[in-house]
Design an enzyme around this catalytic site. Structure first.
Site, PDB file in Angstrom:
ATOM      1  N   PRO A  19       0.883  -0.989   0.280  1.00 53.01           N
ATOM      2  CA  PRO A  19      -0.215   0.149   0.012  1.00 53.01           C
ATOM      3  C   PRO A  19       0.926   1.300   0.280  1.00 53.01           C
ATOM      4  O   PRO A  19       1.837   1.241   0.431  1.00 53.01           O
ATOM      5  CB  PRO A  19      -0.718  -0.343   0.804  1.00 53.01           C
ATOM      6  CG  PRO A  19      -0.744  -1.727   1.629  1.00 53.01           C
ATOM      7  CD  PRO A  19       0.553  -1.793   1.112  1.00 53.01           C
ATOM      8  N   CYS A  20       0.245   2.006  -0.878  1.00 52.52           N
ATOM      9  CA  CYS A  20       1.371   2.959  -0.785  1.00 52.52           C
ATOM     10  C   CYS A  20       0.608   4.827  -0.750  1.00 52.52           C
ATOM     11  O   CYS A  20       1.547   5.585  -1.175  1.00 52.52           O
ATOM     12  CB  CYS A  20       1.788   3.075  -3.093  1.00 52.52           C
ATOM     13  SG  CYS A  20       0.160   3.293  -3.808  1.00 52.52           S
ATOM     14  N   GLN A  21      -0.292   4.889   0.388  1.00 49.13           N
ATOM     15  CA  GLN A  21      -0.331   5.833   0.903  1.00 49.13           C
ATOM     16  C   GLN A  21       0.451   7.014   1.777  1.00 49.13           C
ATOM     17  O   GLN A  21       0.486   8.442   1.464  1.00 49.13           O
ATOM     18  CB  GLN A  21      -1.760   6.041   1.662  1.00 49.13           C
ATOM     19  CG  GLN A  21      -3.216   5.380   1.055  1.00 49.13           C
ATOM     20  CD  GLN A  21      -2.775   3.785   0.485  1.00 49.13           C
ATOM     21  OE1 GLN A  21      -1.987   3.461   1.314  1.00 49.13           O
ATOM     22  NE2 GLN A  21      -3.766   3.474   0.708  1.00 49.13           N
ATOM     23  N   ASN A  48       4.687   0.491  -7.493  1.00 50.43           N
ATOM     24  CA  ASN A  48       4.731   0.903  -6.260  1.00 50.43           C
ATOM     25  C   ASN A  48       4.118   2.791  -7.158  1.00 50.43           C
ATOM     26  O   ASN A  48       4.411   3.068  -8.162  1.00 50.43           O
ATOM     27  CB  ASN A  48       5.645   1.498  -5.241  1.00 50.43           C
ATOM     28  CG  ASN A  48       4.272   1.528  -4.078  1.00 50.43           C
ATOM     29  OD1 ASN A  48       3.706   2.714  -4.000  1.00 50.43           O
ATOM     30  ND2 ASN A  48       4.712   0.827  -2.803  1.00 50.43           N
TER      31      ASN A  48
END
Length: 358
Positions: A87-89, A127
């Site tokens: 996850p890249c938030q 990503n």
């Protein structure tokens, strides 16, 4: 056999709803399992990634030996592909609450632990560009240094525009492909010819009937769209078809939001329509809301539907999303690796595995 593409198999860390797994599977790589901490992904993943197992696990707690035993994996397996699309938030350029995603910034380091243990033939990381731009902070530089150390792996490390790979959408993604089987640097296989455009995948000719805002499609097709307030309906009604923006009412005190009134230099994509003859803008997790970007339909007075967002991410029209709400479905779609792009990565690995050349 090393040159047998049928023998290639993959484990997909942080698999979510299966965008990467689906693309890799489409390319011809067998998916053994997808791993994710979010158990709400399980139904969607297993409904679409046939033959793969969904492993519900927290990678911070999960042990290499547990995975080894569960999937009967071998160390130093030339045919194994390990994929880590965390996850890249935290590293996204899009405004997000960094505190909420603080823990996710170290997921790459946890993935590295598994790579070091298993030493697979191939490693894939996909990503947001921010992971690459801040590679010292994200742990990426240390990972690259380890991969290259003593020439263990040949490493491709680059930011790619996914519209060059059959995805009908502009989206920049960082991609690492590490290969210890040959001395080649592997790149995703580009699609020759014109880019796929919005008109190629949505609209009535592509099986998307005209619908109104707030339409709720209860079938698996999920041609569902969010409702609109009266003021937003008025705004869309005066927004030119095929690429129109808020500039059409920027000096209208009734229609222009206060923060946008008279502002002709700010973000023009907000409240905008897509163009038929171009790839879509980046499909974010908020694509169902036309006030969050250029997410209005090119000619209908509504935001794009869940299924339209999915096909613009290059999911097939029969991909099944087992989710509980518009918000959750849009999040799964917007966060996904576009399957067509994943397929392009898979094809490069398969070609290398067969003949050592891409």
């Amino acid at each position: 056999m090393r040159n047998d593409p049928i023998a290639l198999k993959a484990v997909d860390f942080f698999c979510s709803g299966g965008g990467m797994s689906h693309g890799m599977q489409k390319a011809g790589i067998k998916i053994l399992a997808g791993i994710d901490y979010d158990s709400t992904c399980k139904e969607t993943y297993e409904a679409n990634i046939k033959g793969a197992e969904f492993i519900h696990a927290d990678v911070f707690e999960y042990k290499e030996t547990e995975l080894e035993e569960k999937l009967n994996l071998q160390r130093n397996d030339d045919n194994l592909v390990m994929i880590g699309c965390s996850p890249c938030q935290f590293w996204s350029n899009i405004n997000t609450k960094k505190q909420k995603s603080e823990k996710s910034k170290d997921l790459l380091k946890e993935f590295q632990r598994f790579v070091e243990y298993f030493m697979p033939g191939y490693v894939v990381v996909e990503n947001v560009p921010g992971v690459f731009k801040k590679k010292e902070e994200s742990g990426l530089q240390d990972f690259i240094n380890w991969l290259k150390e003593d020439k263990k792996y040949n490493v491709h490390c680059k930011i790619h525009e996914v519209s060059n790979y059959g995805v009908p959408q502009h989206r920049k993604r960082f991609t690492l492909i590490a290969n210890r089987i040959t001395d080649k640097e592997l790149s995703p296989v580009r699609v020759i010819g014109e880019k796929v455009k919005v008109k190629d995948v949505i609209g009535e000719l592509n099986g998307f009937p005209t619908i109104n805002p707030g339409h709720n499609d209860l079938s698996d097709f999920m041609h569902t769209t969010a409702g609109l307030s009266e003021i937003n309906l008025k705004r869309l009604s005066v927004t030119p078809k095929d690429g129109g923006t808020r500039m059409s009412y920027v000096f209208d005190k009734e229609l222009a939001p206060k923060c946008h009134y008279g502002n002709t230099t700010g973000f023009k994509d907000i409240y905008g329509r897509m163009w038929w003859d171009k790839p879509a803008p980046t499909i974010t997790t908020k694509f169902f809301s036309f006030s969050n970007g250029r997410f209005a339909h090119p000619e209908e007075d509504r935001a794009i539907s869940l299924r339209e967002g999915a096909v613009l991410q290059s999911f097939p029209k029969d991909y099944i999303f087992k989710t509980s709400s518009i918000v959750n479905t849009a999040r799964m779609i917007g966060n996904a690796v576009p399957p067509k792009y994943a397929e392009a990565i898979g094809k490069s690995i398969i070609k290398n595995h067969m003949n050592g050349a891409v």
